[in-house]
Design a protein around this motif. Structure first.
Motif, PDB file in Angstrom:
ATOM      1  N   THR A 140      -4.687  -4.115   7.666  1.00  0.00           N
ATOM      2  CA  THR A 140      -4.075  -3.513   6.498  1.00  0.00           C
ATOM      3  C   THR A 140      -3.949  -2.211   6.815  1.00  0.00           C
ATOM      4  OG1 THR A 140      -4.839  -4.906   4.573  1.00  0.00           O
ATOM      5  CG2 THR A 140      -4.255  -2.799   4.023  1.00  0.00           C
ATOM      6  N   SER A 142      -7.232   0.516   9.089  1.00  0.00           N
ATOM      7  CA  SER A 142      -8.188   0.697   7.888  1.00  0.00           C
ATOM      8  C   SER A 142      -9.634   1.631   8.089  1.00  0.00           C
ATOM      9  CB  SER A 142      -8.752  -0.695   7.472  1.00  0.00           C
ATOM     10  OG  SER A 142      -9.452  -1.265   8.705  1.00  0.00           O
ATOM     11  N   ARG A 194      -2.720   2.004   6.411  1.00  0.00           N
ATOM     12  CA  ARG A 194      -2.326   2.912   5.300  1.00  0.00           C
ATOM     13  C   ARG A 194      -1.744   3.974   5.643  1.00  0.00           C
ATOM     14  NH1 ARG A 194      -8.395   4.520   3.673  1.00  0.00           N
ATOM     15  NH2 ARG A 194      -8.549   2.217   4.259  1.00  0.00           N
ATOM     16  N   ARG A 195      -1.020   4.916   4.929  1.00  0.00           N
ATOM     17  CA  ARG A 195      -0.195   6.003   5.176  1.00  0.00           C
ATOM     18  C   ARG A 195       0.880   5.484   6.154  1.00  0.00           C
ATOM     19  NH1 ARG A 195      -1.858   8.653   1.636  1.00  0.00           N
ATOM     20  NH2 ARG A 195      -3.822  10.090   1.712  1.00  0.00           N
ATOM     21  N   GLY A 214       1.018  -1.172   0.072  1.00  0.00           N
ATOM     22  CA  GLY A 214       0.005  -0.028  -0.248  1.00  0.00           C
ATOM     23  C   GLY A 214       0.798   1.244   0.000  1.00  0.00           C
ATOM     24  N   GLU A 215       2.115   1.241   0.745  1.00  0.00           N
ATOM     25  CA  GLU A 215       2.799   2.726   0.769  1.00  0.00           C
ATOM     26  C   GLU A 215       4.043   2.067   1.291  1.00  0.00           C
ATOM     27  OE1 GLU A 215       2.358   6.818   2.832  1.00  0.00           O
ATOM     28  OE2 GLU A 215       0.653   5.829   2.280  1.00  0.00           O
ATOM     29  N   GLY A 221       0.446  -2.658   3.844  1.00  0.00           N
ATOM     30  CA  GLY A 221      -0.949  -2.596   2.876  1.00  0.00           C
ATOM     31  C   GLY A 221      -1.005  -3.723   2.156  1.00  0.00           C
TER      32      GLY A 221
END
Length: 181
Positions: free
Chosen positions: A49, A67, A51-52, A8-9, A23
């Motif tokens: 999961t 999430s 994010r950032r 994801g990142e 991610g």
């Protein structure tokens, strides 16, 4: 890094050497050796999961959003609780010296936390007009940790706050094509 969903990142702390990824199919986050990809450690398992990402102090300080956009912070692999954190966080940044964690929210607010204690230091509202709602889309500290830079709103503003007093230093409004102090 994992099957299904990809990464994801990724984040690279100042000075390099370590890479943080998460991610997709990764549960939590992994700290990798940037030279060879070896897994140095994993944090945040059980949070699903993420994010950032924000990374500081050579990868010993990590922050992410789960999430549900709830902020998570780990200092030397130990989770730090942020009881006063807003519910709908959209962006985050760690001061490169590891002093502060800044969170950008929707509706548009900036919250700054002391990393050592997890205590809320200040909350401020970005300057501007948000006719269609809005949020603090990105946050980043400069390399010296002396300024916090954020982008806000649908109209496209860049705002800069000094970390000595958290006062607005200047704003650039892309719609009006001008900067103000």
């Amino acid at each position: 890094v994992g099957g299904g969903g990809g990464v994801g990142e990724a984040g690279l702390p100042a000075g390099g050497g370590r890479l943080v990824v998460f991610g997709g199919a990764i549960d939590g986050a992994r700290l990798l050796d940037a030279a060879n990809g070896a897994v140095l450690r994993s944090v945040g398992a059980g949070n699903g999961t993420l994010r950032r990402v924000a990374v500081a102090r050579g990868g010993t300080l990590l922050a992410a959003l789960d999430s549900n956009r709830k902020p998570l912070l780990w200092r030397d692999e130990v989770a730090v609780t942020l009881p006063d954190a807003a519910a709908d966080v959209r962006s985050l940044a760690l001061d490169p010296r590891g002093r502060w964690l800044a969170l950008g929210t929707n509706p548009p607010l900036v919250q700054v936390f002391d990393v050592a204690s997890g205590a809320l230091v200040t909350v401020f509202e970005p300057t501007g007009f948000f006719p269609f709602g809005g949020d603090v889309r990105t946050l980043v500290f400069d390399h010296a940790g002396e300024r916090l830079i954020g982008t806000t709103g649908d109209a496209g503003m860049v705002q800069v706050w000094g970390t000595d007093d958290w006062e607005l230093d200047w704003v650039h409004d892309f719609e009006e094509r001008k900067s103000n102090r």
